[in-house]
Design a protein around this motif. Sequence first.
Motif, PDB file in Angstrom:
ATOM      1  N   VAL A 124       0.844  -1.199   0.000  1.00  0.00           N
ATOM      2  CA  VAL A 124       0.000   0.000   0.000  1.00  0.00           C
ATOM      3  C   VAL A 124       0.879   1.248   0.000  1.00  0.00           C
ATOM      4  CG1 VAL A 124      -1.640   1.359   1.350  1.00  0.00           C
ATOM      5  CG2 VAL A 124      -1.988  -1.098   1.086  1.00  0.00           C
ATOM      6  N   GLU A 125       1.899   1.246   0.851  1.00  0.00           N
ATOM      7  CA  GLU A 125       2.818   2.383   0.921  1.00  0.00           C
ATOM      8  C   GLU A 125       3.560   2.581  -0.401  1.00  0.00           C
ATOM      9  OE1 GLU A 125       5.396   1.575   4.164  1.00  0.00           O
ATOM     10  OE2 GLU A 125       3.815   1.707   5.692  1.00  0.00           O
ATOM     11  N   ALA A 126       3.776   1.486  -1.131  1.00  0.00           N
ATOM     12  CA  ALA A 126       4.493   1.571  -2.407  1.00  0.00           C
ATOM     13  C   ALA A 126       3.607   2.073  -3.540  1.00  0.00           C
ATOM     14  CB  ALA A 126       5.072   0.204  -2.768  1.00  0.00           C
ATOM     15  N   GLY A 127       2.293   2.181  -3.294  1.00  0.00           N
ATOM     16  CA  GLY A 127       1.407   2.747  -4.305  1.00  0.00           C
ATOM     17  C   GLY A 127       0.465   1.783  -4.987  1.00  0.00           C
ATOM     18  N   PHE A 128       0.411   0.539  -4.518  1.00  0.00           N
ATOM     19  CA  PHE A 128      -0.487  -0.448  -5.111  1.00  0.00           C
ATOM     20  C   PHE A 128      -1.842  -0.447  -4.405  1.00  0.00           C
ATOM     21  CE2 PHE A 128       3.798  -2.228  -5.781  1.00  0.00           C
ATOM     22  CZ  PHE A 128       3.763  -2.507  -7.132  1.00  0.00           C
ATOM     23  N   GLY A 145      -2.200   2.098 -10.258  1.00  0.00           N
ATOM     24  CA  GLY A 145      -1.743   3.300  -9.572  1.00  0.00           C
ATOM     25  C   GLY A 145      -0.319   3.668  -9.940  1.00  0.00           C
ATOM     26  N   LEU A 146       0.468   2.661 -10.337  1.00  0.00           N
ATOM     27  CA  LEU A 146       1.857   2.886 -10.732  1.00  0.00           C
ATOM     28  C   LEU A 146       2.062   2.746 -12.236  1.00  0.00           C
ATOM     29  CD1 LEU A 146       3.659   0.905  -7.882  1.00  0.00           C
ATOM     30  CD2 LEU A 146       3.499   3.383  -8.130  1.00  0.00           C
ATOM     31  N   LEU A 192      10.929 -12.068   7.097  1.00  0.00           N
ATOM     32  CA  LEU A 192      10.487 -10.681   7.216  1.00  0.00           C
ATOM     33  C   LEU A 192      11.499  -9.711   6.613  1.00  0.00           C
ATOM     34  CD1 LEU A 192       8.916 -10.610  10.793  1.00  0.00           C
ATOM     35  CD2 LEU A 192       7.722 -10.561   8.593  1.00  0.00           C
ATOM     36  N   ASP A 193      12.786  -9.992   6.780  1.00  0.00           N
ATOM     37  CA  ASP A 193      13.783  -9.081   6.223  1.00  0.00           C
ATOM     38  C   ASP A 193      13.749  -9.088   4.696  1.00  0.00           C
ATOM     39  OD1 ASP A 193      14.966 -11.788   6.695  1.00  0.00           O
ATOM     40  OD2 ASP A 193      16.673 -10.931   5.624  1.00  0.00           O
ATOM     41  N   VAL A 194      13.402 -10.229   4.102  1.00  0.00           N
ATOM     42  CA  VAL A 194      13.273 -10.304   2.643  1.00  0.00           C
ATOM     43  C   VAL A 194      12.056  -9.502   2.185  1.00  0.00           C
ATOM     44  CG1 VAL A 194      12.867 -11.851   0.690  1.00  0.00           C
ATOM     45  CG2 VAL A 194      14.453 -12.522   2.504  1.00  0.00           C
ATOM     46  N   LEU A 195      10.946  -9.623   2.909  1.00  0.00           N
ATOM     47  CA  LEU A 195       9.746  -8.857   2.570  1.00  0.00           C
ATOM     48  C   LEU A 195      10.007  -7.360   2.686  1.00  0.00           C
ATOM     49  CD1 LEU A 195       7.016 -10.988   4.404  1.00  0.00           C
ATOM     50  CD2 LEU A 195       7.642 -11.052   1.981  1.00  0.00           C
ATOM     51  N   ASP A 196      10.695  -6.965   3.740  1.00  0.00           N
ATOM     52  CA  ASP A 196      10.991  -5.542   3.934  1.00  0.00           C
ATOM     53  C   ASP A 196      11.877  -5.010   2.808  1.00  0.00           C
ATOM     54  OD1 ASP A 196       9.519  -5.548   6.261  1.00  0.00           O
ATOM     55  OD2 ASP A 196      11.265  -5.750   7.584  1.00  0.00           O
ATOM     56  N   GLU A 197      12.846  -5.795   2.400  1.00  0.00           N
ATOM     57  CA  GLU A 197      13.734  -5.368   1.318  1.00  0.00           C
ATOM     58  C   GLU A 197      12.966  -5.263  -0.001  1.00  0.00           C
ATOM     59  OE1 GLU A 197      16.993  -4.138  -0.846  1.00  0.00           O
ATOM     60  OE2 GLU A 197      16.684  -4.209   1.330  1.00  0.00           O
ATOM     61  N   ALA A 198      12.062  -6.213  -0.242  1.00  0.00           N
ATOM     62  CA  ALA A 198      11.256  -6.163  -1.467  1.00  0.00           C
ATOM     63  C   ALA A 198      10.403  -4.902  -1.498  1.00  0.00           C
ATOM     64  CB  ALA A 198      10.373  -7.405  -1.555  1.00  0.00           C
ATOM     65  N   VAL A 199       9.779  -4.575  -0.378  1.00  0.00           N
ATOM     66  CA  VAL A 199       8.948  -3.366  -0.309  1.00  0.00           C
ATOM     67  C   VAL A 199       9.800  -2.127  -0.548  1.00  0.00           C
ATOM     68  CG1 VAL A 199       7.643  -1.891   1.265  1.00  0.00           C
ATOM     69  CG2 VAL A 199       7.147  -4.338   1.145  1.00  0.00           C
ATOM     70  N   SER A 200      10.975  -2.097   0.060  1.00  0.00           N
ATOM     71  CA  SER A 200      11.870  -0.955  -0.122  1.00  0.00           C
ATOM     72  C   SER A 200      12.211  -0.756  -1.595  1.00  0.00           C
ATOM     73  CB  SER A 200      13.147  -1.172   0.695  1.00  0.00           C
ATOM     74  OG  SER A 200      14.068  -0.120   0.494  1.00  0.00           O
ATOM     75  N   ARG A 201      12.445  -1.848  -2.296  1.00  0.00           N
ATOM     76  CA  ARG A 201      12.774  -1.755  -3.722  1.00  0.00           C
ATOM     77  C   ARG A 201      11.554  -1.343  -4.545  1.00  0.00           C
ATOM     78  NH1 ARG A 201      16.614  -7.104  -4.821  1.00  0.00           N
ATOM     79  NH2 ARG A 201      18.115  -6.694  -3.150  1.00  0.00           N
ATOM     80  N   LEU A 202      10.384  -1.874  -4.194  1.00  0.00           N
ATOM     81  CA  LEU A 202       9.173  -1.539  -4.944  1.00  0.00           C
ATOM     82  C   LEU A 202       8.795  -0.064  -4.778  1.00  0.00           C
ATOM     83  CD1 LEU A 202       7.103  -4.756  -4.186  1.00  0.00           C
ATOM     84  CD2 LEU A 202       7.901  -4.029  -6.444  1.00  0.00           C
ATOM     85  N   LYS A 203       9.131   0.509  -3.647  1.00  0.00           N
ATOM     86  CA  LYS A 203       8.823   1.921  -3.420  1.00  0.00           C
ATOM     87  C   LYS A 203       9.573   2.830  -4.389  1.00  0.00           C
ATOM     88  CE  LYS A 203       7.526   1.701   1.482  1.00  0.00           C
ATOM     89  NZ  LYS A 203       7.892   2.087   2.869  1.00  0.00           N
ATOM     90  N   THR A 204      10.676   2.340  -4.939  1.00  0.00           N
ATOM     91  CA  THR A 204      11.435   3.164  -5.886  1.00  0.00           C
ATOM     92  C   THR A 204      10.694   3.340  -7.207  1.00  0.00           C
ATOM     93  OG1 THR A 204      12.649   1.271  -6.826  1.00  0.00           O
ATOM     94  CG2 THR A 204      13.592   2.333  -4.876  1.00  0.00           C
ATOM     95  N   LEU A 205       9.680   2.502  -7.462  1.00  0.00           N
ATOM     96  CA  LEU A 205       8.937   2.605  -8.719  1.00  0.00           C
ATOM     97  C   LEU A 205       8.161   3.910  -8.813  1.00  0.00           C
ATOM     98  CD1 LEU A 205       7.479  -1.020  -8.950  1.00  0.00           C
ATOM     99  CD2 LEU A 205       9.457  -0.100 -10.176  1.00  0.00           C
TER     100      LEU A 205
END
Length: 207
Positions: A124-128, A145-146, A192-205
């Motif tokens: 959601v924070e990433a814009g989806f 949305g993206l 959880l650390d993998v999920l957090d990293e994925a979200v961090s990368r998706l936010k760059t979109l």
Amino acid sequence: ELQGIADIAIEHDLIVVTDEVYEHLAFDGLEHIPLATLPGMRDRTLTASSGGKTFNTTGWKVGWLTGPAALVAAARTAKQYLTYVSSGPFQPAIAAGLRLPDSYFTGIATDLQSKRDRLCDGLVEAGFEVFRPQGTYFVTVDIRGLRPDGDGMAFCRELPALCKVVAIPNQVFYTDPRRGRHLVRFAFSKRLDVLDEAVSRLKTLAS
């Protein structure tokens, strides 16, 4: 919905084959209801399940059928002409898993629910636009949305190069791919650390 299926099956004297591989992965206090437990369905339901989702052994391809003896025998007769044996060495391991205490099965649902919430909130924070699931370990999102053109197939092909994250286009599961064109899914059966990293990368979109 289940009762509606049962009513149709009984009215037309149908045999029902159900895929219940996510039976132990229900969230938000919900309980899985096997179709065979509904009135009039026990003798006409063949239930398929698998160790793949419950024990994180999708590559082993070990599953089972439950139902009336005659239906199981008929399915076994057909199956032996398709593949003679499947993952023989892994079958005892799955059998051992099925003997685990109930606490194991409730525990995996609790663990996955927390991971679902972690990934869904991040998406959601990433814009989806996120469709928060009440079972399974996949979450579906609307990408428009993206990506306003809603081309999920192109989005999934480009995503690894854009931010080194992989998604699956939902349209491959549709009879009419156009209906699922704008939807893609992510898996949250990760650390959880993998999920957090994925979200961090998706936010760059969105930047």
